[in-house]
Design a protein around this motif. Sequence first.
Motif, short mmCIF file in Angstrom:
data_model
loop_
_atom_site.label_atom_id
_atom_site.label_comp_id
_atom_site.label_asym_id
_atom_site.label_seq_id
_atom_site.Cartn_x
_atom_site.Cartn_y
_atom_site.Cartn_z
N TYR A 1 0.86 -1.18 0.00
CA TYR A 1 0.00 0.00 0.00
C TYR A 1 0.89 1.23 0.00
CZ TYR A 1 0.99 0.66 4.99
OH TYR A 1 1.61 0.86 6.19
N SER A 2 0.32 2.36 -0.33
CA SER A 2 1.08 3.60 -0.47
C SER A 2 0.73 4.56 0.66
CB SER A 2 0.77 4.26 -1.82
OG SER A 2 1.11 3.40 -2.89
N ILE A 3 1.66 5.44 0.97
CA ILE A 3 1.45 6.46 1.98
C ILE A 3 2.17 7.73 1.52
CG2 ILE A 3 3.40 5.61 3.34
CD1 ILE A 3 1.95 6.64 5.84
N VAL A 4 1.56 8.87 1.76
CA VAL A 4 2.17 10.15 1.44
C VAL A 4 2.29 10.96 2.73
CG1 VAL A 4 1.89 12.35 0.26
CG2 VAL A 4 1.42 10.24 -0.95
N LEU B 1 6.16 3.33 -0.35
CA LEU B 1 5.45 2.10 -0.66
C LEU B 1 5.78 1.10 0.44
CD1 LEU B 1 3.68 0.46 -2.66
CD2 LEU B 1 5.82 -0.33 -3.70
N ARG B 2 4.75 0.58 1.10
CA ARG B 2 4.96 -0.32 2.23
C ARG B 2 4.32 -1.68 1.95
NH1 ARG B 2 4.23 3.71 7.52
NH2 ARG B 2 6.26 4.70 7.28
N ARG B 3 4.80 -2.69 2.72
CA ARG B 3 4.32 -4.04 2.51
C ARG B 3 4.29 -4.76 3.85
NH1 ARG B 3 7.83 -7.27 -1.54
NH2 ARG B 3 9.43 -6.66 -0.06
N PHE B 4 3.26 -5.60 4.03
CA PHE B 4 3.27 -6.48 5.19
C PHE B 4 2.96 -7.90 4.73
CE2 PHE B 4 -1.24 -5.33 5.12
CZ PHE B 4 -1.86 -6.54 5.37
N HIS B 5 3.45 -8.89 5.49
CA HIS B 5 3.27 -10.31 5.18
C HIS B 5 2.40 -10.95 6.25
CE1 HIS B 5 6.29 -10.56 1.92
NE2 HIS B 5 6.93 -9.64 2.63
N GLY B 6 1.14 -10.65 6.27
CA GLY B 6 0.24 -11.30 7.21
C GLY B 6 0.23 -10.67 8.58
N ASP B 7 1.37 -10.26 9.10
CA ASP B 7 1.45 -9.64 10.42
C ASP B 7 1.24 -8.14 10.27
OD1 ASP B 7 1.92 -8.72 12.90
OD2 ASP B 7 4.00 -9.43 13.05
N ASP C 1 7.13 -3.16 6.26
CA ASP C 1 8.40 -2.75 5.67
C ASP C 1 8.16 -1.67 4.63
OD1 ASP C 1 9.81 -4.75 7.08
OD2 ASP C 1 9.28 -6.23 5.54
N THR C 2 9.09 -0.73 4.54
CA THR C 2 9.08 0.26 3.47
C THR C 2 9.98 -0.23 2.35
OG1 THR C 2 8.67 2.09 4.98
CG2 THR C 2 9.61 2.64 2.84
N ILE C 3 9.43 -0.37 1.14
CA ILE C 3 10.21 -0.94 0.03
C ILE C 3 10.46 0.05 -1.10
CG2 ILE C 3 9.57 -3.32 0.50
CD1 ILE C 3 7.40 -3.10 -1.60
N LEU C 4 9.89 1.25 -1.01
CA LEU C 4 10.13 2.25 -2.05
C LEU C 4 9.92 3.64 -1.45
CD1 LEU C 4 10.67 2.96 -5.07
CD2 LEU C 4 8.21 2.82 -5.44
N TYR C 5 10.83 4.55 -1.77
CA TYR C 5 10.77 5.92 -1.29
C TYR C 5 10.99 6.84 -2.48
CZ TYR C 5 12.77 10.30 0.43
OH TYR C 5 13.05 11.63 0.64
#
Length: 655
Positions: free
Chosen positions: A188-191, A206-212, A217-221
């Motif tokens: 998902y994205s955040i500004v 751009l952030r990502r989570f794996h079930g928890d 995690d932030t994977i793109l800035y």
Amino acid sequence: MSNDYLDMTLRLFIIFFVMLMHTAGAQELEPLVELGDKAFASREYVVAAGYYGQVLRDFPTMIQVRYKYAECHRFLKSWQIASSSYKEVYRMDEENYPLARYWYADLMKRKGEYSKAAAGFRSFVRINRSNSGLTHYLMIANHESKLCSQLHESSFKNKPNAQANSFPFNTPYSEFNPVVLNDSSLIYSIVVPDSLLSNRNHFYLLRRFHGDMNHVDTILYDNQSYYSFTAGFQANDVFFSKCPQDTSSEPCRLYYGILNDSELTSTVLLTDSINPVGYDYKHPMFVQDDSQRILYVASNRPGGYGGYDIWKSNLNGLTIVSSDNLGSTVNSPLDEFTPYFHLADSLLFFSSEWYNSFGGFDIFKSPYRNGAFLAPENMGYGMNSSYDELYFSLSSQEELAYFTSNKPQPKTDFPACCSDLYSLSSEFSLSNEIINRRELRARNQHIHQITSELESFPSIHLYFDNDFPNPQSRDSITGDDFLSLYTSYTQQEAIYRQQYASAYSNGEKSEAEARISYFFDKELKQGFNQLNPFLDKLSYLLEQGCRIEIFVESYASPLNSGEYNLLLSKRRIHSLMNYFDLVFSGSLEQALADGRLVIHNQAMGDSKADAQVSADLSNLAQSVYSPEAAHERRISIVAVKVNRIFDPSNSSLND
């Protein structure tokens, strides 16, 4: 920032305004206005509102500053301040600021105050009906006044069909674009703004989570652009749109790339055949089955129905081989955003401000059946609200629907400023939905009712002033539309009374004037008042996939030659077509081109004129101003034929 991402907070405005109050006291007002205008032009609405607010503190009746102040707060989604400011503007000077009342009504709807919204839209239409420069807004206000009245009378507000849950990692800023990748992770994205004094400079994450859900995690800035993603061909492939933060420079473009654990690589700009210079392409949604690869996208490219439309493009690898607008059943005069196509049940989800929206953007679904999209259905209260809902998507097992909304959170001081992520249990059983048979039967019965009403509609007679449109012209077409001609004609009543009554003695003048008043007050207005309900029914049946034939005849009085009167009749028919095009928001040409609407026009000239009607140029009281002559200058909609087109597999539902 772009309107899609709802990323501004009033907290920044309050901090800035307090700072300005302490530093600008000794400044002259004119420089403050200039600074506000400069910030407004740069879309720095927090800054602009601060300067305008300082001016209004000392000079609260500066109407042009008050209007700009209201505009700033509308863009900042500070709806309480914006609506009260618009109200002050139209109370002080509605003539020069007619849109102040329109935006006030729009904000009342967004706040869920439907009664006030309906009244505001009705007043806007009534006051500005003859203002040709406001045609687009008048069309929308007409639609919204009826819808808001229905929403006010309905009980949906007290009966949510489901309860959405806010994600635990929502922040005071804006989260959006939830997308499932690899069947296990959600991105998902955040500004986040990086300055208290600007709404153009932001960090995109751009952030990502794996079930928890508590570990993200932030994977793109990126502090130059923002993105919207969709899953691609394989596990780590993505299609995405990339939009510069300064929207005045470059448009949003479509790309393909590989999204790894910590970076976006191997990006490729899609072919320019779908990226013509100067137009936005965003919110891509990729769908792949055995036979085709399709990319749905929101764009403001030419050929649409208004604002941003949803387009469907067929892919061969990364090459666009065709691109088509989804048509007027899905697209509207306002914006459509964030398409999501559910392949298993052929359901398109998207957000729109049109149709039966509760306010702002609502999420709709449109089933795709037998090569066509059906009329959109609102996903209901609980998912939707009077605020903005966008970015519908489904979890990997389809047990949850994800979306974003900027509806106020409990204990928040800043309603509407920022979007959050929500989830909703998919109790509506997407995987088993075909179309509810009772709903389809009710829809078909309604179509049958509207068809019967339209086909039995009485003949509509629409009258014209003498030699209009385009007096003394030899053209067969005109740039005028019937509404403007009708409005001008209604203003001639006093002249007609005077001229017609001048031919009578004193004892008969009153009766002559009464005959003219009857024509203007009853017959002239009756035709126009019949026309709009007729067009509402016509529009509904076209949206439902019906094919409609209309039979129109046009006449002229015998005052000129037969050849001239034939051309005049054709101009009158053309003025009616121009009005149809306004009502259908430019979609008339498409409806005519694809055969959904056929209009049989017959210009009669003066061939059917009553022999008793005068053609004497020296006796204008009878040949121009008499009721008998006025009756001859008309268009008549004499018949309608409707061909109902349904899915043959559901024909049993027509019983």
